[in-house]
Structure formats: C-alpha cells, structure tokens
Design a protein around this motif. Structure first.
Motif, PDB file in Angstrom:
ATOM      1  N   LEU A  84      30.363  62.646  43.108  1.00  0.00           N
ATOM      2  CA  LEU A  84      31.565  62.152  42.170  1.00  0.00           C
ATOM      3  C   LEU A  84      32.594  62.567  43.052  1.00  0.00           C
ATOM      4  N   LEU A  85      33.562  61.536  43.584  1.00  0.00           N
ATOM      5  CA  LEU A  85      34.510  61.657  44.589  1.00  0.00           C
ATOM      6  C   LEU A  85      35.724  62.398  43.769  1.00  0.00           C
ATOM      7  N   THR A  86      36.332  63.621  44.221  1.00  0.00           N
ATOM      8  CA  THR A  86      37.471  63.940  43.911  1.00  0.00           C
ATOM      9  C   THR A  86      38.620  63.835  44.706  1.00  0.00           C
ATOM     10  N   THR A  87      38.620  63.118  45.665  1.00  0.00           N
ATOM     11  CA  THR A  87      39.863  62.691  46.491  1.00  0.00           C
ATOM     12  C   THR A  87      40.169  61.226  45.939  1.00  0.00           C
ATOM     13  N   PRO A  88      41.422  60.843  46.296  1.00  0.00           N
ATOM     14  CA  PRO A  88      41.968  59.504  46.019  1.00  0.00           C
ATOM     15  C   PRO A  88      41.057  58.606  46.421  1.00  0.00           C
ATOM     16  N   SER A  89      40.872  57.444  45.647  1.00  0.00           N
ATOM     17  CA  SER A  89      40.028  56.379  45.594  1.00  0.00           C
ATOM     18  C   SER A  89      39.778  55.976  47.004  1.00  0.00           C
ATOM     19  N   HIS A  90      41.005  55.876  47.838  1.00  0.00           N
ATOM     20  CA  HIS A  90      40.690  55.123  49.212  1.00  0.00           C
ATOM     21  C   HIS A  90      40.228  55.657  50.094  1.00  0.00           C
ATOM     22  N   TYR A  91      39.883  57.029  50.148  1.00  0.00           N
ATOM     23  CA  TYR A  91      39.321  57.683  51.347  1.00  0.00           C
ATOM     24  C   TYR A  91      38.298  58.660  50.979  1.00  0.00           C
ATOM     25  N   ALA A  92      37.411  58.934  51.878  1.00  0.00           N
ATOM     26  CA  ALA A  92      36.492  60.129  51.276  1.00  0.00           C
ATOM     27  C   ALA A  92      35.864  60.756  52.609  1.00  0.00           C
ATOM     28  N   TYR A  93      35.403  61.808  52.276  1.00  0.00           N
ATOM     29  CA  TYR A  93      34.601  62.734  53.304  1.00  0.00           C
ATOM     30  C   TYR A  93      33.298  62.261  53.521  1.00  0.00           C
ATOM     31  N   VAL A  94      32.780  62.434  54.603  1.00  0.00           N
ATOM     32  CA  VAL A  94      31.026  62.132  54.658  1.00  0.00           C
ATOM     33  C   VAL A  94      30.701  63.277  55.540  1.00  0.00           C
ATOM     34  N   LYS A  95      29.870  64.071  55.090  1.00  0.00           N
ATOM     35  CA  LYS A  95      29.334  65.295  55.848  1.00  0.00           C
ATOM     36  C   LYS A  95      28.186  64.711  56.679  1.00  0.00           C
ATOM     37  N   ILE A  96      28.173  64.520  57.854  1.00  0.00           N
ATOM     38  CA  ILE A  96      27.092  64.055  58.799  1.00  0.00           C
ATOM     39  C   ILE A  96      25.886  65.214  59.052  1.00  0.00           C
ATOM     40  N   ALA A  97      26.512  66.458  59.081  1.00  0.00           N
ATOM     41  CA  ALA A  97      25.713  67.395  59.365  1.00  0.00           C
ATOM     42  C   ALA A  97      26.178  68.842  58.550  1.00  0.00           C
ATOM     43  N   GLU A  98      25.153  69.587  58.628  1.00  0.00           N
ATOM     44  CA  GLU A  98      25.441  70.961  57.946  1.00  0.00           C
ATOM     45  C   GLU A  98      25.212  72.019  58.930  1.00  0.00           C
ATOM     46  N   GLY A  99      25.759  73.369  58.516  1.00  0.00           N
ATOM     47  CA  GLY A  99      25.369  74.404  59.372  1.00  0.00           C
ATOM     48  C   GLY A  99      26.033  74.667  60.670  1.00  0.00           C
ATOM     49  N   CYS A 100      25.538  75.701  61.180  1.00  0.00           N
ATOM     50  CA  CYS A 100      26.287  75.967  62.724  1.00  0.00           C
ATOM     51  C   CYS A 100      25.296  76.871  63.416  1.00  0.00           C
ATOM     52  N   ASP A 101      25.246  76.813  64.719  1.00  0.00           N
ATOM     53  CA  ASP A 101      24.384  77.537  65.497  1.00  0.00           C
ATOM     54  C   ASP A 101      25.151  78.281  66.426  1.00  0.00           C
ATOM     55  N   TYR A 102      26.313  78.057  66.380  1.00  0.00           N
ATOM     56  CA  TYR A 102      27.230  79.188  67.514  1.00  0.00           C
ATOM     57  C   TYR A 102      27.443  80.555  67.039  1.00  0.00           C
ATOM     58  N   THR A 103      27.780  81.537  67.874  1.00  0.00           N
ATOM     59  CA  THR A 103      27.747  82.739  67.644  1.00  0.00           C
ATOM     60  C   THR A 103      29.236  83.194  67.982  1.00  0.00           C
ATOM     61  N   CYS A 104      30.298  82.656  67.344  1.00  0.00           N
ATOM     62  CA  CYS A 104      31.705  82.935  67.476  1.00  0.00           C
ATOM     63  C   CYS A 104      31.780  84.500  66.933  1.00  0.00           C
ATOM     64  N   ALA A 105      32.630  85.285  67.825  1.00  0.00           N
ATOM     65  CA  ALA A 105      32.858  86.503  67.297  1.00  0.00           C
ATOM     66  C   ALA A 105      33.363  86.711  66.042  1.00  0.00           C
ATOM     67  N   PHE A 106      34.270  85.821  65.613  1.00  0.00           N
ATOM     68  CA  PHE A 106      35.043  85.820  64.266  1.00  0.00           C
ATOM     69  C   PHE A 106      34.585  85.040  63.169  1.00  0.00           C
ATOM     70  N   CYS A 107      33.522  84.515  63.431  1.00  0.00           N
ATOM     71  CA  CYS A 107      33.116  83.534  62.401  1.00  0.00           C
ATOM     72  C   CYS A 107      31.791  83.813  61.750  1.00  0.00           C
ATOM     73  N   ILE A 108      31.792  84.100  60.349  1.00  0.00           N
ATOM     74  CA  ILE A 108      30.442  84.257  59.508  1.00  0.00           C
ATOM     75  C   ILE A 108      29.777  82.950  59.197  1.00  0.00           C
ATOM     76  N   ILE A 109      30.482  81.743  59.537  1.00  0.00           N
ATOM     77  CA  ILE A 109      29.662  80.304  58.651  1.00  0.00           C
ATOM     78  C   ILE A 109      28.222  80.187  59.042  1.00  0.00           C
ATOM     79  N   PRO A 110      27.836  80.554  60.299  1.00  0.00           N
ATOM     80  CA  PRO A 110      26.413  80.272  60.414  1.00  0.00           C
ATOM     81  C   PRO A 110      25.471  81.225  59.423  1.00  0.00           C
ATOM     82  N   THR A 111      26.027  82.340  59.046  1.00  0.00           N
ATOM     83  CA  THR A 111      25.209  83.075  57.902  1.00  0.00           C
ATOM     84  C   THR A 111      25.433  82.328  56.432  1.00  0.00           C
ATOM     85  N   LEU A 112      26.773  81.903  56.324  1.00  0.00           N
ATOM     86  CA  LEU A 112      26.999  81.387  55.035  1.00  0.00           C
ATOM     87  C   LEU A 112      26.254  79.808  54.659  1.00  0.00           C
ATOM     88  N   ARG A 113      26.119  79.257  56.190  1.00  0.00           N
ATOM     89  CA  ARG A 113      25.892  77.815  55.893  1.00  0.00           C
ATOM     90  C   ARG A 113      24.612  77.574  56.592  1.00  0.00           C
TER      91      ARG A 113
END
Length: 492
Positions: free
Chosen positions: A177-206
């Motif tokens: 169920l979209l929560t954006t205005p009806s004329h645009y939408a985000y589409v997630k084409i992939a999830e997660g991350c394999d990078y090891t950026c020094a300041f990022c915890i996203i790979p652990t979270l995602r």
C-alpha cells in the motif's frame, strides 16, 4: 482492527513499511491515519545515525502514550532500530508488545494479532497517501544510508558466516500500500549491502546484497503504472550493482530498457549509484531511453585520498574527475547530485581544502553535506572522533555556502529557458501556486519548481507541463506553463 502506522527514515525503509501495510490490509485490518483511534500502532524505525535513533525513540514513546490515554492495545516496533536494539527496546520500553527486524517484514500480521471479520478492506488496491506517515527528513537518513559505503569485500562467504543476517526480499506479488503521492512510487530493486564502509552499519542491519529478478520488477512497475503512477524511483543500497550478485552483468541497462517500454510511465529515476559500478552500458541506456531521467545520484563522501582510505571507500580526485567527465560526455544535460561527509576522524585542514576545491571545480547541481556521526558498531567507532563539533559545522557551512553560490550562477543561466515540470500538487506555501519538479529534481531530497501564472485546477499531480523558467528563489525555481497539454513529453 484499526492499524495506525508511522514510518521514519529513508525510502528503502518506506517501501518496507508499505509492504507491511499491504500485508495488514490483506489480512483484513483497516488502516487509519488517526493514532488516537487505532487498536494497534506500528512504528517503523530508522537507526543509521544518532539523530535518527533519537527521532525513532521519541516516536515510539509518543505512540506508547496512546496505550495509556487512547484506544491502542498493542504497540509494534519494526525496522532498523528494532533490528539493531531488539533486546534493549523491549527491556527499556515495556509498552512495546512486539519487535520485528528488517528481515521479519512478513511477520507483521502475527505481530498485530487477529482481525475481526468485519474489518474494512479496500479491494481496489487504490494508491493513496496515509496521513499518519511521517517520512522524517528523507534527505538526511536516506542520503547517508545509501552514501556511506566502502569497497566490496572479495570473500563474501567469510563475511557472511553469521547466518542471522536478514534475508527478506519482497516481490511483485507481495501486497503493498503506497504512502507516497499517487503519481510516484519507489521500487526497491535490491536489498542489503556487501560493502564494509568504516562508518556504516547497514550491512549488519540489512544483510547481504541481493537483487530481485528483473521479471518481478517489471511486473511491479506495470501494476503501478496501471494504477496511475507516472514516476518510478529505483532504489537499493547500490543501484548500479544490480544483477551482478546473480551473475547478470549488464542487468541494470537491460532493466531500464524494459521499464522504458511500459505504457503510462513518464519518468524513471535511479537513486543511490556507486562510483565503481557505473558502466558505459548504463550511461548509454540513460542517454537513449526517453523515460529514464538524466539524473545521477552519486554519493562520493569526500575527495581526499587519505580520508577516503580511512573511510574504506574507493577512489580519489584522480578517479572522480574523469568519471564525472565521462558521465557528462555520455549523458548530455545530466544532473549530478552527490553527498559529502565532513569531520571524519583524522580529517585535516588540507583534506578539507581538497574537498572544497573539488566541489568548486565540479559544480554539482545538488550537494548534501553531513557532519560525521560517531556510531557504535561501526569500524570507525574505534577511531578517535578528533574533529570538534564546531569545526564540523563550520566546514559543512563552508561547503554549503559555496554550493549556494554555484546554484545561484546555474539558476541565473536557466532563466528564460524551457523545461518539463512534473506537477506534485499545490504548494505548501500557497494553495494557488503549484509545486513540481524538473527531470533533475528528485522528490523530498532536491529543490522544487513553483508553477505560477496558471489555473491550478487545470493540472493534476503527475501531469508533465512544458514550462518556461522565469525566476529563481534560492535553491528553487519559478516557472510558468507554456502549454496546457499535460500529456506533453518531457523536453530536453
């Protein structure tokens, strides 16, 4: 039951929230925008930096209060904060009844509880915004989340010994169920991350990077277009790495060409690109496909080789300058957007001067600058946070002042030219003024265009209006329609 839903953070988290809303509605629950009248409240949280964590905690406590003085009988916390601090949340905030991490999206129905047979449903699947949705500031957590990445590890198996990492990935058949205005939408084409950026915890979270199948993305895009969506925004942690994890080289260019053929779509926008994965075939598709926006969102973070090395990021000015020149050559008229970090541990005056010179020489169209946030659980947390907060702010202000001057010069050159504007709706400042965006402006994170000298009732959100730029107001532009035909194709 009536479900109230509050979503915070970046567009990727927003999509997770929309999926949870779709699952809840499919199970027979009614979605309400009134927190005081909700039987169950769900807070979808962000946890990327301290300010995002604080906002999430404040939102949880605000919703928890409804268990005492409202109708709410159950409080569910989801998202990145839940993934990162599951035990702490349940221990410190006893009002929380259920916690779902980023890999447990499908568990939302069980977390909510059973629904009465008489619950209101929306069988038509209409796309409409929810009043309770609060996107926070999509620029700050969104940019930072996607931008803070480091070189991809070569031993994927060694890094993923912990199989508790999230693995969930939605598809075209997943209710949403979209929560954006009806004329645009985000589409997630992939999830997660394999990078090891020094300041990022996203790979652990995602979790690990994992691409969706192209057929699934195309089916979802066709469904959205049939519902009236005009602009697709393709997102992931590294959009230009799409398909490579599946052994599908050239997958993104092929996907863009397939999406370009979908009837009803007008604009297709890529967000969160990465400097080492932008290939010529993607640039060629962007230049050739009329619906693909000539817009490159490329979080570079810094220009100093020393700082980038400590950040575990690839590249430096000797790499970035020819890359940006190649992009501008291959995609004429392209809009360049980047995000930068100041105050990373060890950043010297010389490092900052190099970054300042890079911004001056490159003249990006859009720049976001963020002060470094010292986050536990990241590799950089072991470093000394040795740049004083006042100096971080001063360096940020210096860059933003320079960017403001760059934008003023570029805007002055645009006055009198014509461009296509997509209508987003009435301006927040005045009901009689329409607000929209150019091809080079993404929703929520970039500047806007104000449409004047027209009857607002003649235009609907999603209309693309040929317009003449008549003035500039800071980062924003003022334009007037030159044609009343909302179906007109975007101009060059």
């Amino acid at each position: 039951m009536k479900i109230g839903f509050l979503s915070l953070g970046c567009p990727k988290n927003l999509v997770d929230g929309e999926v949870m809303l779709g699952l809840a509605r499919e199970a027979g629950h009614e979605i309400t925008g009134d927190a005081t009248g909700a039987d169950v409240l769900v807070v979808n949280t962000c946890a990327f930096i301290d300010s995002a964590k604080k906002e999430s905690i404040d939102a949880i406590l605000e919703m928890a209060a409804h268990k005492k003085d409202g109708r709410c009988a159950r409080l569910v916390v989801t998202g990145c904060l839940a993934e990162r601090y599951r035990d702490e949340l349940q221990r410190e905030i006893p009002e929380i009844d259920a916690v779902l991490g980023t890999g447990e999206v499908e568990g939302i129905v069980d977390a909510i509880g059973s629904a009465p047979r008489s619950a209101v449903r929306d069988p038509q699947g209409d796309v409409r915004p929810l009043k309770l949705f609060r996107p926070s500031d999509l620029q700050e957590p969104g940019d930072a989340t996607a931008a803070h990445r480091a070189p991809r590890t070569t031993d994927r198996a060694a890094r993923t010994a912990d199989r508790s990492l999230p693995t969930y990935l939605y598809d075209a058949e997943t209710p949403r169920l979209l929560t954006t205005p009806s004329h645009y939408a985000y589409v997630k084409i992939a999830e997660g991350c394999d990078y090891t950026c020094a300041f990022c915890i996203i790979p652990t979270l995602r979790g690990e990077y994992r691409s969706r199948a192209a057929d699934s993305i195309v089916r979802e895009a066709e469904t959205l277009a049939a519902r009236g969506v005009r602009e697709l925004l393709l997102i992931s942690q590294d959009t230009t790495f799409y398909g490579i994890d599946r052994g599908e080289r050239g997958a993104l260019a092929g996907l863009l060409r397939r999406l370009n053929a979908i009837e009803g779509l007008a604009w297709i926008r890529l967000l969160y690109l990465y400097p080492t994965t932008i290939t010529d075939d993607v640039l060629e598709a962007m230049a050739e496909c009329e619906k693909v926006c000539r817009y490159i969102d490329l979080p570079l973070q810094h220009a100093s080789a020393d700082v980038l090395k400590r950040m575990r990021r690839p590249g430096n000015r000797r790499v970035y300058d020819p890359l940006l020149s190649r992009i501008r050559h291959r995609v004429p008229g392209v809009t360049l957007r980047t995000t930068l970090i100041v105050g990373f541990p060890g950043e010297t005056e010389q490092d900052f001067a190099e970054l300042d010179g890079f911004v001056a020489d490159t003249e990006f169209d859009h720049v976001g600058v963020f002060t470094y946030s010292h986050e536990e659980g990241t590799r950089a947390h072991a470093l000394q946070d040795d740049v004083p907060a006042a100096m971080k702010r001063r360096r940020r202000n210096t860059l933003m002042s320079r960017q403001k001057r760059i934008v003023a010069r570029r805007h002055a050159n645009r006055v009198g030219t014509e461009a296509a504007v997509i209508v987003d709706g009435p301006s927040k400042e005045h009901d009689l003024v329409l607000q929209g965006r150019l091809e080079g402006q993404a929703p929520d994170i970039d500047s806007v265009v104000y449409l004047t000298d027209c009857d607002p009732s003649e235009f609907q959100p999603g209309d693309i209006v040929p317009s003449r730029i008549v003035a500039a107001q800071g980062y924003d532009l003022v334009a007037a329609p030159v044609s009343a035909d909302p179906a007109a194709r975007p101009l060059a």
